[in-house]
Design a protein around this motif. Structure first.
Motif, PDB file in Angstrom:
ATOM      1  N   ARG A   2      -4.087  14.170   6.884  1.00  0.00           N
ATOM      2  CA  ARG A   2      -3.291  13.087   7.769  1.00  0.00           C
ATOM      3  C   ARG A   2      -2.545  12.187   7.079  1.00  0.00           C
ATOM      4  N   THR A   3      -1.118  11.859   7.703  1.00  0.00           N
ATOM      5  CA  THR A   3      -0.335  11.171   7.133  1.00  0.00           C
ATOM      6  C   THR A   3       0.079  10.283   7.883  1.00  0.00           C
ATOM      7  N   ARG A   4       0.318   8.824   7.092  1.00  0.00           N
ATOM      8  CA  ARG A   4       0.741   7.792   7.778  1.00  0.00           C
ATOM      9  C   ARG A   4       1.745   7.114   6.967  1.00  0.00           C
ATOM     10  N   TYR A   5       3.019   6.778   7.810  1.00  0.00           N
ATOM     11  CA  TYR A   5       3.958   6.236   7.262  1.00  0.00           C
ATOM     12  C   TYR A   5       4.324   4.653   7.668  1.00  0.00           C
ATOM     13  N   LEU A   6       4.342   3.965   6.361  1.00  0.00           N
ATOM     14  CA  LEU A   6       4.190   2.555   6.543  1.00  0.00           C
ATOM     15  C   LEU A   6       5.922   1.846   6.151  1.00  0.00           C
ATOM     16  N   ASN A   7       6.106   1.109   6.919  1.00  0.00           N
ATOM     17  CA  ASN A   7       7.491   0.058   6.476  1.00  0.00           C
ATOM     18  C   ASN A   7       7.092  -0.969   6.005  1.00  0.00           C
ATOM     19  N   HIS A   8       7.237  -1.281   4.942  1.00  0.00           N
ATOM     20  CA  HIS A   8       6.956  -2.893   4.092  1.00  0.00           C
ATOM     21  C   HIS A   8       8.386  -3.615   3.962  1.00  0.00           C
ATOM     22  N   PHE A   9       8.506  -4.579   4.817  1.00  0.00           N
ATOM     23  CA  PHE A   9       9.631  -5.437   5.060  1.00  0.00           C
ATOM     24  C   PHE A   9       9.566  -6.353   3.518  1.00  0.00           C
ATOM     25  N   CYS A  10      10.783  -6.358   2.897  1.00  0.00           N
ATOM     26  CA  CYS A  10      10.953  -7.221   1.498  1.00  0.00           C
ATOM     27  C   CYS A  10      11.590  -8.617   1.875  1.00  0.00           C
ATOM     28  N   ASN A  11      10.796  -9.655   1.806  1.00  0.00           N
ATOM     29  CA  ASN A  11      11.267 -10.832   2.336  1.00  0.00           C
ATOM     30  C   ASN A  11      11.376 -11.707   1.120  1.00  0.00           C
ATOM     31  N   GLN A  12      10.835 -11.524  -0.072  1.00  0.00           N
ATOM     32  CA  GLN A  12      10.751 -12.315  -1.451  1.00  0.00           C
ATOM     33  C   GLN A  12      11.123 -11.314  -2.319  1.00  0.00           C
ATOM     34  N   SER A  23      13.864  -2.632   3.958  1.00  0.00           N
ATOM     35  CA  SER A  23      12.444  -2.271   4.274  1.00  0.00           C
ATOM     36  C   SER A  23      12.251  -1.106   3.394  1.00  0.00           C
ATOM     37  N   VAL A  24      10.872  -1.200   2.733  1.00  0.00           N
ATOM     38  CA  VAL A  24      10.715   0.254   1.892  1.00  0.00           C
ATOM     39  C   VAL A  24       9.531   0.905   2.580  1.00  0.00           C
ATOM     40  N   ARG A  25      10.008   2.181   2.724  1.00  0.00           N
ATOM     41  CA  ARG A  25       9.166   3.222   3.397  1.00  0.00           C
ATOM     42  C   ARG A  25       8.178   3.911   2.436  1.00  0.00           C
ATOM     43  N   GLU A  26       6.945   4.003   2.881  1.00  0.00           N
ATOM     44  CA  GLU A  26       5.859   4.495   2.044  1.00  0.00           C
ATOM     45  C   GLU A  26       4.989   5.547   2.929  1.00  0.00           C
ATOM     46  N   GLU A  27       4.546   6.465   2.223  1.00  0.00           N
ATOM     47  CA  GLU A  27       3.762   7.569   2.876  1.00  0.00           C
ATOM     48  C   GLU A  27       2.364   7.618   2.239  1.00  0.00           C
ATOM     49  N   LEU A  28       1.378   7.568   2.931  1.00  0.00           N
ATOM     50  CA  LEU A  28      -0.117   7.587   2.665  1.00  0.00           C
ATOM     51  C   LEU A  28      -0.606   8.758   3.500  1.00  0.00           C
ATOM     52  N   LYS A  29      -1.209   9.538   2.640  1.00  0.00           N
ATOM     53  CA  LYS A  29      -1.597  10.941   2.992  1.00  0.00           C
ATOM     54  C   LYS A  29      -3.171  11.099   2.579  1.00  0.00           C
ATOM     55  N   GLU A  43      -3.092  10.410  -1.355  1.00  0.00           N
ATOM     56  CA  GLU A  43      -1.905  10.478  -1.939  1.00  0.00           C
ATOM     57  C   GLU A  43      -0.949   9.572  -1.436  1.00  0.00           C
ATOM     58  N   ARG A  44      -0.251   8.898  -2.396  1.00  0.00           N
ATOM     59  CA  ARG A  44       0.646   7.591  -2.190  1.00  0.00           C
ATOM     60  C   ARG A  44       1.934   8.169  -2.780  1.00  0.00           C
ATOM     61  N   LYS A  45       3.065   8.003  -1.931  1.00  0.00           N
ATOM     62  CA  LYS A  45       4.446   8.077  -2.197  1.00  0.00           C
ATOM     63  C   LYS A  45       5.186   7.267  -1.614  1.00  0.00           C
ATOM     64  N   VAL A  46       6.059   6.442  -2.711  1.00  0.00           N
ATOM     65  CA  VAL A  46       7.076   5.453  -2.160  1.00  0.00           C
ATOM     66  C   VAL A  46       8.535   6.137  -2.345  1.00  0.00           C
ATOM     67  N   LEU A  47       9.214   5.890  -1.484  1.00  0.00           N
ATOM     68  CA  LEU A  47      10.430   6.676  -1.234  1.00  0.00           C
ATOM     69  C   LEU A  47      11.573   5.742  -1.934  1.00  0.00           C
ATOM     70  N   LEU A  48      11.407   4.644  -2.178  1.00  0.00           N
ATOM     71  CA  LEU A  48      12.516   3.726  -2.898  1.00  0.00           C
ATOM     72  C   LEU A  48      11.566   3.099  -4.191  1.00  0.00           C
ATOM     73  N   ALA A  49      12.010   3.031  -5.168  1.00  0.00           N
ATOM     74  CA  ALA A  49      11.390   2.328  -6.216  1.00  0.00           C
ATOM     75  C   ALA A  49      11.907   0.922  -6.352  1.00  0.00           C
ATOM     76  N   TRP A  50      13.158   0.677  -5.817  1.00  0.00           N
ATOM     77  CA  TRP A  50      13.534  -0.703  -5.650  1.00  0.00           C
ATOM     78  C   TRP A  50      14.358  -1.118  -4.542  1.00  0.00           C
ATOM     79  N   ALA A  51      14.473  -2.287  -4.027  1.00  0.00           N
ATOM     80  CA  ALA A  51      15.121  -2.671  -2.933  1.00  0.00           C
ATOM     81  C   ALA A  51      15.612  -4.046  -3.124  1.00  0.00           C
ATOM     82  N   THR A  52      16.242  -4.533  -2.066  1.00  0.00           N
ATOM     83  CA  THR A  52      16.941  -5.859  -2.115  1.00  0.00           C
ATOM     84  C   THR A  52      16.036  -6.728  -1.027  1.00  0.00           C
ATOM     85  N   VAL A  53      16.306  -8.093  -1.125  1.00  0.00           N
ATOM     86  CA  VAL A  53      15.801  -8.961  -0.188  1.00  0.00           C
ATOM     87  C   VAL A  53      16.285  -8.826   1.499  1.00  0.00           C
ATOM     88  N   GLY A  54      15.486  -8.421   2.235  1.00  0.00           N
ATOM     89  CA  GLY A  54      16.044  -7.986   3.404  1.00  0.00           C
ATOM     90  C   GLY A  54      15.797  -6.554   3.987  1.00  0.00           C
TER      91      GLY A  54
END
Length: 178
Positions: A95-105, A52-58, A39-50
């Motif tokens: 098992r749950t893992r939280y990922l932070n994706h940094f938006c640089n472009q 970070s988007v948090r994602e949950e992989l379960k 199961e994948r859940k993204v907590l934000l659908a949009w972001a600005t450059v700079g």
């Protein structure tokens, strides 16, 4: 056949044991195929450059058999290197893992699909599954505060040259339409 030819009872025990292990591992992998999913859940659908988007992989196991080892490989376009996670999942747990994706472009990025690999405890069978579910993230350009733009009372913005004979217009809200 070897038992019938040689009469040695060890061959019979070996082949019955091998067939039992083969049936056990085949049923183990079959049960995991139907009861293990991501199961994948993204907590934000949009972001600005700079940002970070948090994602949950379960990783969820709803079967009565544990998954001794599970390798999860994420094939997202937003990531420069794919996320790899190796874990175990007990029976009827997750098992749950939280990922932070940094938006640089800026751009539109896809998180997913996810490849899942697991097997039986003896290593006889390997099961590979692909979860095609994906999420998208829109990364917009950075926001600039409006306070940086200065407009003079006469309506001039910047260092424009004044033309001779032009009427200076004042900013007024009287001419604003609906």
């Amino acid at each position: 056949l070897l038992y019938a030819i040689t009469g040695f009872r060890g061959w019979l025990i070996f082949f019955i044991g091998s067939a039992g292990v083969w049936l056990l591992t085949l049923s183990w992998v079959t049960v995991l195929r139907h009861n293990l999913h991501v199961e994948r859940k993204v907590l934000l659908a949009w972001a600005t450059v700079g940002d970070s988007v948090r994602e949950e992989l379960k990783l969820v196991n709803i079967s009565w058999l544990p998954a001794i080892w599970v390798e999860l490989v994420d094939a997202s376009s937003a990531l420069s290197t794919p996320v790899r996670m190796v874990s175990d999942v007990g029976a009827k747990t997750s098992r749950t893992r939280y990922l932070n994706h940094f938006c640089n472009q800026r751009g539109l990025y896809t998180l997913g699909p996810t490849h899942l690999r697991t097997g039986d405890p003896f290593g006889v069978y390997t099961l590979t599954m692909v979860d095609h579910h994906s999420e998208t993230i829109l990364v917009t350009p950075p926001l600039i505060p409006v306070t940086q733009f200065k407009i003079l009372p006469a309506g001039w913005a910047g260092d424009q040259r004044r033309r001779r004979g032009s009427l200076e217009r004042k900013i007024s809200d009287a001419g604003v339409r609906h």
